[in-house]
Design a protein around this motif. Structure first.
Motif, mmCIF file in Angstrom:
data_model
loop_
_atom_site.group_PDB
_atom_site.id
_atom_site.type_symbol
_atom_site.label_atom_id
_atom_site.label_comp_id
_atom_site.label_asym_id
_atom_site.label_seq_id
_atom_site.Cartn_x
_atom_site.Cartn_y
_atom_site.Cartn_z
ATOM 1 N N VAL A 61 86.204 10.534 -5.657
ATOM 2 C CA VAL A 61 87.194 10.140 -6.273
ATOM 3 C C VAL A 61 87.600 8.767 -6.057
ATOM 4 O O VAL A 61 88.182 7.885 -6.588
ATOM 5 C CB VAL A 61 88.252 11.099 -6.393
ATOM 6 C CG1 VAL A 61 89.722 10.663 -7.124
ATOM 7 C CG2 VAL A 61 87.730 12.518 -7.608
ATOM 8 N N GLY A 62 87.985 8.813 -4.535
ATOM 9 C CA GLY A 62 88.605 7.507 -3.838
ATOM 10 C C GLY A 62 87.663 6.290 -4.147
ATOM 11 O O GLY A 62 88.151 5.514 -4.658
ATOM 12 N N ALA A 63 86.366 6.478 -3.877
ATOM 13 C CA ALA A 63 85.340 5.548 -3.997
ATOM 14 C C ALA A 63 85.301 5.191 -5.473
ATOM 15 O O ALA A 63 85.189 3.817 -5.709
ATOM 16 C CB ALA A 63 84.066 6.011 -3.496
ATOM 17 N N ARG A 64 85.056 6.030 -6.460
ATOM 18 C CA ARG A 64 84.972 5.477 -7.658
ATOM 19 C C ARG A 64 86.098 4.834 -8.327
ATOM 20 O O ARG A 64 86.283 3.878 -9.162
ATOM 21 C CB ARG A 64 84.401 6.927 -8.503
ATOM 22 C CG ARG A 64 83.907 6.598 -9.834
ATOM 23 C CD ARG A 64 84.755 6.564 -11.016
ATOM 24 N NE ARG A 64 84.257 6.098 -12.317
ATOM 25 C CZ ARG A 64 84.911 5.941 -13.399
ATOM 26 N NH1 ARG A 64 86.419 6.036 -13.321
ATOM 27 N NH2 ARG A 64 84.404 5.420 -14.468
ATOM 28 N N THR A 65 87.384 5.523 -7.923
ATOM 29 C CA THR A 65 88.500 4.990 -8.568
ATOM 30 C C THR A 65 88.674 3.399 -7.932
ATOM 31 O O THR A 65 89.116 2.453 -8.815
ATOM 32 C CB THR A 65 89.784 5.715 -8.187
ATOM 33 O OG1 THR A 65 89.521 6.797 -8.649
ATOM 34 C CG2 THR A 65 91.045 5.162 -8.796
ATOM 35 N N ALA A 66 88.293 3.001 -6.623
ATOM 36 C CA ALA A 66 88.560 1.903 -6.020
ATOM 37 C C ALA A 66 87.682 1.040 -6.961
ATOM 38 O O ALA A 66 87.831 -0.137 -7.029
ATOM 39 C CB ALA A 66 88.461 1.970 -4.623
#
Length: 286
Positions: free
Chosen positions: A52-57
């Motif tokens: 979630v963090g990687a994709r959102t960033a």
């Protein structure tokens, strides 16, 4: 409070948060394979948070980097940043928070995850610039999403077995293929603006042929992954079903009729992603 919630809603819509479903099932698929069954609750949570963090960033950066191009494109000019519905500074804040989440999650997995994190970040960032200098941008996006299953192996096993590379290659060409289809909508705009993509470089008809070739490779690599991991009937049934869905996707989109591109891009590919995860889990647990 209402204003803050509204801004968060606008942000999530801007980054198409629901499209996390493209990559997240492959991260879970990798987690189940790396664990030889159900991963621990701890690993499952941190794999989820990392994704979630990687994709959102990545999506936040993409919207920031492309905001001036988006403002010129009739298809994208109504996005939140070009319309001023959300401030650039606010998106930067969300990006930093997402990156911190990514770092924190990786730090709670195997040490190799944190060591390889800069490589993942490099690919996530460079993708947004690739349309400015190479028509291979679709492959770079595919590479970024192929890190989903690989990242799970790194995070849980601390190593990447050879069959995992076949799985990642399948994801890479699957993503590159459907991204070509999605880019058909912008072929003329990209040519006018000097942007690079396979449709703008080779034309719509040839681009569709290349996408079909990529999706053929997807099936080949998924089959090789199944052989490498010693998977059984349910997995191969899923690969056959995926092949049928990809054929349907290409049937939906024709050089003279791009009206169903979004159906092909969104609906079919989300089904494929969830399907491949589901059949792999069934195969491992039964």
């Amino acid at each position: 409070m209402t204003s803050a919630l509204t801004k968060i809603k606008i942000f999530l819509e801007m980054i198409r948060f629901e499209h996390t479903l493209f990559a997240l099932p492959y991260a879970y698929l990798g987690a189940f394979l790396a664990s030889g069954g159900v991963p621990s609750f701890r690993d499952f949570i941190f794999i989820t948070l990392a994704m979630v963090g990687a994709r959102t960033a990545a999506m936040s950066l993409n919207r920031l980097i492309d905001r001036h191009i988006d403002a010129l494109n009739p298809r994208t000019r109504n996005r939140a940043l070009p319309r001023g519905l959300i401030k650039v500074s606010e998106v930067y804040i969300y990006t930093v928070l997402s990156l911190l989440l990514f770092f924190w999650a990786a730090a709670n997995l195997k040490p190799l995850a944190l060591k390889l994190l800069p490589l993942a970040l490099f690919v996530l960032v460079i993708y947004s610039y690739t349309k400015r200098f190479t028509w291979a941008c679709h492959l770079v996006l595919g590479l970024a999403l192929s890190f989903a299953p690989l990242g799970s192996f790194v995070g849980i096993e601390g190593a990447i077995p050879r069959p995992a590379y076949f799985l990642a290659a399948g994801v890479l060409f699957w993503v590159a293929g459907f991204d070509i289809i999605y880019a058909l909508q912008d072929a003329e705009f990209d040519r006018q603006q000097g942007l690079y993509s396979i449709p703008s470089r080779f034309g719509i008809e040839k681009a569709l042929k290349i996408a079909r070739g990529f999706h053929f490779l997807t099936i080949i690599f998924f089959l090789l992954a199944g052989i490498g991991f010693g998977l059984g009937f349910f997995y191969y049934f899923g690969v056959i079903a995926t092949a049928a869905l990809l054929l349907y996707e290409h049937w939906l989109v024709k050089p003279t009729d791009l009206s169903r591109v979004n159906t092909a891009f969104n609906n079919v590919n989300m089904i494929i992603s969830v399907l491949m995860f589901g059949v792999t889990v069934i195969d491992l647990l039964i």
